[in-house]
Design a protein around this motif. Sequence first.
Motif, PDB file in Angstrom:
ATOM      1  N   THR A  37       0.860  -1.188   0.000  1.00 29.28           N
ATOM      2  CA  THR A  37       0.000   0.000   0.000  1.00 29.28           C
ATOM      3  C   THR A  37       0.896   1.238   0.000  1.00 29.28           C
ATOM      4  O   THR A  37       2.097   1.148   0.285  1.00 29.28           O
ATOM      5  CB  THR A  37      -0.902   0.034   1.242  1.00 29.28           C
ATOM      6  N   THR A 100      -1.102   4.905  12.229  1.00 35.60           N
ATOM      7  CA  THR A 100      -2.035   5.846  11.596  1.00 35.60           C
ATOM      8  C   THR A 100      -3.386   5.181  11.360  1.00 35.60           C
ATOM      9  O   THR A 100      -3.478   3.946  11.318  1.00 35.60           O
ATOM     10  CB  THR A 100      -1.468   6.328  10.250  1.00 35.60           C
ATOM     11  N   PRO A 101      -4.449   5.968  11.187  1.00 39.42           N
ATOM     12  CA  PRO A 101      -5.766   5.398  10.893  1.00 39.42           C
ATOM     13  C   PRO A 101      -5.765   4.632   9.572  1.00 39.42           C
ATOM     14  O   PRO A 101      -4.888   4.825   8.722  1.00 39.42           O
ATOM     15  CB  PRO A 101      -6.675   6.631  10.817  1.00 39.42           C
ATOM     16  N   ALA A 102      -6.763   3.773   9.398  1.00 37.59           N
ATOM     17  CA  ALA A 102      -6.821   2.920   8.211  1.00 37.59           C
ATOM     18  C   ALA A 102      -6.953   3.724   6.924  1.00 37.59           C
ATOM     19  O   ALA A 102      -6.557   3.261   5.851  1.00 37.59           O
ATOM     20  CB  ALA A 102      -7.977   1.931   8.346  1.00 37.59           C
ATOM     21  N   ASN A 103      -7.539   4.935   7.005  1.00 42.73           N
ATOM     22  CA  ASN A 103      -7.738   5.740   5.797  1.00 42.73           C
ATOM     23  C   ASN A 103      -6.532   6.616   5.456  1.00 42.73           C
ATOM     24  O   ASN A 103      -6.592   7.433   4.548  1.00 42.73           O
ATOM     25  CB  ASN A 103      -8.979   6.622   5.951  1.00 42.73           C
ATOM     26  N   MET A 104      -5.410   6.453   6.192  1.00 43.15           N
ATOM     27  CA  MET A 104      -4.187   7.220   5.923  1.00 43.15           C
ATOM     28  C   MET A 104      -3.045   6.275   5.591  1.00 43.15           C
ATOM     29  O   MET A 104      -2.931   5.195   6.187  1.00 43.15           O
ATOM     30  CB  MET A 104      -3.785   8.060   7.142  1.00 43.15           C
TER      31      MET A 104
END
Length: 250
Positions: A37, A100-104
């Motif tokens: 990712t 970090t959050p999943a959306n970052m």
Amino acid sequence: MLSKLIVASTLAVLVAGISGTAHAQTSDYRTYFTFSTPVTLPGITLPAGRYLFRLADPNSSRKVISVLSADGKKPLAMLHTIPNEVTKAPNKPEIRFMETPANMPPAIKTWWYPGKSIGYEFIYPRQQALQLAKVTSQPVLTTSAETKDVATADLSRINGSGVPAPVTVEEAPAPVQASGRAQQGEVAPAPSATATAAPDPRADERARSTARTQLPQTASSMPWVMLLAALAMCAGLGLWLSARPSPRRV
């Protein structure tokens, strides 16, 4: 007696040569990391893919890390770091991420070379560090004031509220337990003797003046070591044969 000394010396040379080969490593610690990712580094987000990390400036207190394409031809970033020591050196190349959050995209905090307890903690730009500190709920290494002169700026760790804590750079900091999600990499082979360093148009002027291009790796001395060991062994065998008593004739 002389032949025994020669044989012992030969064995010592062979052992030293084998040991030197087993522990051989490139001077710039070049390492491959493959990301499934996108990942974040100071001032840049890398798309998913394979990348080459290498030590561009091993002599400064804020060592410069160069990030390149997997083939080493395209420079992507020149990043300043400070030493970070862990209680146990990793057996393989390793990076640690901030949570970090999943959306970052996950942010890389540190990098260690195998067998080295002292690694490299990345210095983030102040605004990026503040954003990361807010979403990770942990202090992030940055400069004490907004500046492009990362090589000489005072450093701090900033929390999510924007409150900085001063940081003193030490060549041998106190060991700490490694934290954050870990990812292992691969030690990259040394570049060929004909390889040349690619220019880095994206590096800022300060980093470019600080970073030093590594000399290409020269041919190994191992063939000479093995040749000398073989000659010594032959000499020892010849002395042993010449010292043997001649058989008596009946």
